[in-house]
Design a protein around this motif. Structure first.
Motif, PDB file in Angstrom:
ATOM      1  N   ALA A 159       0.844  -1.197   0.000  1.00 56.29           N
ATOM      2  CA  ALA A 159       0.000   0.000   0.000  1.00 56.29           C
ATOM      3  C   ALA A 159       0.880   1.248   0.000  1.00 56.29           C
ATOM      4  N   THR A 160       0.260   2.370  -0.330  1.00 55.67           N
ATOM      5  CA  THR A 160       0.982   3.639  -0.314  1.00 55.67           C
ATOM      6  C   THR A 160       0.786   4.321   1.033  1.00 55.67           C
ATOM      7  N   ALA A 161       1.878   4.588   1.707  1.00 48.85           N
ATOM      8  CA  ALA A 161       1.809   5.237   3.019  1.00 48.85           C
ATOM      9  C   ALA A 161       1.431   6.699   2.861  1.00 48.85           C
ATOM     10  N   PRO A 162       0.649   7.240   3.780  1.00 44.24           N
ATOM     11  CA  PRO A 162       0.259   8.653   3.679  1.00 44.24           C
ATOM     12  C   PRO A 162       1.435   9.578   3.966  1.00 44.24           C
ATOM     13  N   VAL A 163       1.333  10.786   3.471  1.00 42.84           N
ATOM     14  CA  VAL A 163       2.351  11.793   3.755  1.00 42.84           C
ATOM     15  C   VAL A 163       2.422  12.009   5.264  1.00 42.84           C
ATOM     16  N   GLY A 164       3.618  12.117   5.794  1.00 45.46           N
ATOM     17  CA  GLY A 164       3.771  12.308   7.234  1.00 45.46           C
ATOM     18  C   GLY A 164       5.198  12.065   7.670  1.00 45.46           C
ATOM     19  N   ASP A 165       5.393  12.027   8.980  1.00 46.51           N
ATOM     20  CA  ASP A 165       6.716  11.820   9.556  1.00 46.51           C
ATOM     21  C   ASP A 165       6.924  10.336   9.856  1.00 46.51           C
ATOM     22  N   TYR A 166       8.105   9.849   9.486  1.00 41.49           N
ATOM     23  CA  TYR A 166       8.435   8.440   9.694  1.00 41.49           C
ATOM     24  C   TYR A 166       9.838   8.331  10.292  1.00 41.49           C
ATOM     25  N   THR A 167       9.997   7.333  11.148  1.00 41.60           N
ATOM     26  CA  THR A 167      11.254   7.134  11.857  1.00 41.60           C
ATOM     27  C   THR A 167      11.902   5.826  11.422  1.00 41.60           C
ATOM     28  N   LEU A 168      13.201   5.880  11.165  1.00 44.65           N
ATOM     29  CA  LEU A 168      13.942   4.701  10.739  1.00 44.65           C
ATOM     30  C   LEU A 168      14.798   4.184  11.891  1.00 44.65           C
ATOM     31  N   SER A 169      14.753   2.861  12.114  1.00 42.09           N
ATOM     32  CA  SER A 169      15.653   2.222  13.073  1.00 42.09           C
ATOM     33  C   SER A 169      16.420   1.134  12.346  1.00 42.09           C
ATOM     34  N   VAL A 170      17.686   0.966  12.720  1.00 37.96           N
ATOM     35  CA  VAL A 170      18.555   0.002  12.052  1.00 37.96           C
ATOM     36  C   VAL A 170      19.171  -0.921  13.091  1.00 37.96           C
ATOM     37  N   THR A 171      19.006  -2.219  12.884  1.00 38.68           N
ATOM     38  CA  THR A 171      19.636  -3.230  13.736  1.00 38.68           C
ATOM     39  C   THR A 171      20.563  -4.040  12.847  1.00 38.68           C
ATOM     40  N   ALA A 172      21.866  -4.007  13.138  1.00 42.54           N
ATOM     41  CA  ALA A 172      22.837  -4.629  12.230  1.00 42.54           C
ATOM     42  C   ALA A 172      23.854  -5.467  13.004  1.00 42.54           C
ATOM     43  N   SER A 173      24.443  -6.429  12.285  1.00 41.21           N
ATOM     44  CA  SER A 173      25.494  -7.278  12.867  1.00 41.21           C
ATOM     45  C   SER A 173      26.473  -7.670  11.772  1.00 41.21           C
ATOM     46  N   ASP A 174      27.696  -8.016  12.180  1.00 36.38           N
ATOM     47  CA  ASP A 174      28.709  -8.425  11.207  1.00 36.38           C
ATOM     48  C   ASP A 174      28.695  -9.942  11.025  1.00 36.38           C
ATOM     49  N   LEU A 175      29.660 -10.459  10.279  1.00 41.85           N
ATOM     50  CA  LEU A 175      29.704 -11.897   9.993  1.00 41.85           C
ATOM     51  C   LEU A 175      29.839 -12.738  11.256  1.00 41.85           C
ATOM     52  N   ALA A 176      30.498 -12.190  12.261  1.00 38.21           N
ATOM     53  CA  ALA A 176      30.700 -12.926  13.511  1.00 38.21           C
ATOM     54  C   ALA A 176      29.495 -12.801  14.442  1.00 38.21           C
ATOM     55  N   GLY A 177      28.498 -12.047  14.042  1.00 35.64           N
ATOM     56  CA  GLY A 177      27.311 -11.878  14.874  1.00 35.64           C
ATOM     57  C   GLY A 177      27.401 -10.728  15.850  1.00 35.64           C
ATOM     58  N   ALA A 178      28.512  -9.982  15.819  1.00 32.67           N
ATOM     59  CA  ALA A 178      28.665  -8.834  16.711  1.00 32.67           C
ATOM     60  C   ALA A 178      27.841  -7.658  16.198  1.00 32.67           C
ATOM     61  N   ALA A 179      27.257  -6.934  17.126  1.00 30.98           N
ATOM     62  CA  ALA A 179      26.406  -5.804  16.745  1.00 30.98           C
ATOM     63  C   ALA A 179      27.220  -4.690  16.088  1.00 30.98           C
ATOM     64  N   VAL A 180      26.619  -4.076  15.084  1.00 36.46           N
ATOM     65  CA  VAL A 180      27.227  -2.929  14.402  1.00 36.46           C
ATOM     66  C   VAL A 180      26.326  -1.721  14.659  1.00 36.46           C
ATOM     67  N   ASN A 181      26.888  -0.695  15.265  1.00 35.04           N
ATOM     68  CA  ASN A 181      26.117   0.503  15.596  1.00 35.04           C
ATOM     69  C   ASN A 181      26.034   1.425  14.378  1.00 35.04           C
ATOM     70  N   VAL A 182      24.865   1.479  13.773  1.00 34.13           N
ATOM     71  CA  VAL A 182      24.662   2.290  12.571  1.00 34.13           C
ATOM     72  C   VAL A 182      23.935   3.574  12.952  1.00 34.13           C
ATOM     73  N   SER A 183      24.556   4.705  12.664  1.00 37.79           N
ATOM     74  CA  SER A 183      23.921   5.990  12.961  1.00 37.79           C
ATOM     75  C   SER A 183      23.105   6.466  11.763  1.00 37.79           C
ATOM     76  N   THR A 184      22.083   7.272  12.033  1.00 35.33           N
ATOM     77  CA  THR A 184      21.196   7.754  10.975  1.00 35.33           C
ATOM     78  C   THR A 184      21.226   9.272  10.909  1.00 35.33           C
ATOM     79  N   GLU A 185      21.090   9.781   9.707  1.00 39.03           N
ATOM     80  CA  GLU A 185      20.979  11.214   9.461  1.00 39.03           C
ATOM     81  C   GLU A 185      19.808  11.452   8.524  1.00 39.03           C
ATOM     82  N   ILE A 186      19.155  12.578   8.685  1.00 38.29           N
ATOM     83  CA  ILE A 186      18.016  12.899   7.829  1.00 38.29           C
ATOM     84  C   ILE A 186      18.413  13.937   6.795  1.00 38.29           C
ATOM     85  N   VAL A 187      17.691  13.939   5.698  1.00 45.60           N
ATOM     86  CA  VAL A 187      17.911  14.888   4.614  1.00 45.60           C
ATOM     87  C   VAL A 187      16.574  15.536   4.285  1.00 45.60           C
TER      88      VAL A 187
END
Length: 222
Positions: A159-187
């Motif tokens: 479906a098409t999301a309505p115009v509005g504010d949306y928040t992105l969260s990122v959960t990441a890990s490397d090959l060994a399974g260790a967490a990777v802290n990914v920072s976000t910036e908006i444009v």
């Protein structure tokens, strides 16, 4: 150019300073009255200690000087705030990149910049609406460094999301399974400046961005 007027004004600070000065003047008059009364009624055989009077006068003068210094600092803060507000107006109409996770979906496009300190073999990107519900998610790998993520406004169900504010969260890990802290910036493009708080906020739609969070600015070409 849209500007939200500041809620407070220098008049409140001036009023407070004027009250302080009035109280100081009244206290000074009372002090002089007490001093002269004591001098008139002192015992000639046990005269008053002049050093004590001198010390009291010095302390009172110090209080007066402190109030004058506070007045000067208040004027400097007012001038600084006015200068900061004027500088913030220069952001209106410019595209900025700033620290943050919430941005505006408009015209079928919402964009974030991602920064990973190292490569992530598995990263889940979840887009949430204003109520906190996840409307879209995907899993991908991320390269080390800076990269962009553009969402076209399509939800996971298509479906098409309505115009509005949306928040992105990122959960990441490397090959060994260790967490990777990914920072976000908006444009986004600044369309107003909010001056109601102690420091200016840049408005991208209903999203508010502190000036100190801005990483870069680009003015549209004429």
């Amino acid at each position: 150019m849209a500007v939200t007027a500041a809620a407070s004004s220098p008049s409140s600070a001036a009023s407070s300073a004027g009250t302080d000065r009035k109280m100081l003047a009244n206290n000074f008059d009372e002090f002089l009255l007490l001093l002269t009364t004591q001098l008139k009624n002192q015992n000639p055989l046990e005269p008053l200690n002049t050093n004590e009077f001198t010390q009291q006068l010095v302390q009172f003068a110090s209080v007066e000087q402190q109030i004058k210094s506070n007045d000067t600092l208040g004027s400097l803060l007012t001038a600084t705030k006015a200068s900061t507000a004027t500088n913030a107006l220069g952001f209106v109409g410019a595209e900025i990149r700033a620290d943050g996770a919430t941005t505006r979906l408009s015209g079928g496009r919402a964009e974030w910049n991602l920064s990973a300190p190292k490569a992530a073999s598995r990263a889940t990107l979840a887009v949430r609406d204003a109520s906190g519900a996840t409307v879209y998610s995907e899993t991908r790998s991320l390269a080390a460094g800076s990269q962009s993520f553009v969402w076209d406004g399509r939800t996971s169900s298509g479906a098409t999301a309505p115009v509005g504010d949306y928040t992105l969260s990122v959960t990441a890990s490397d090959l060994a399974g260790a967490a990777v802290n990914v920072s976000t910036e908006i444009v986004g493009t600044v369309d107003a400046v909010d001056l109601t708080g102690s420091s200016p906020l840049l408005a991208i739609g209903s999203v508010r961005v502190p000036v100190e969070n801005v990483k870069s600015m680009r003015k549209p070409s004429i």
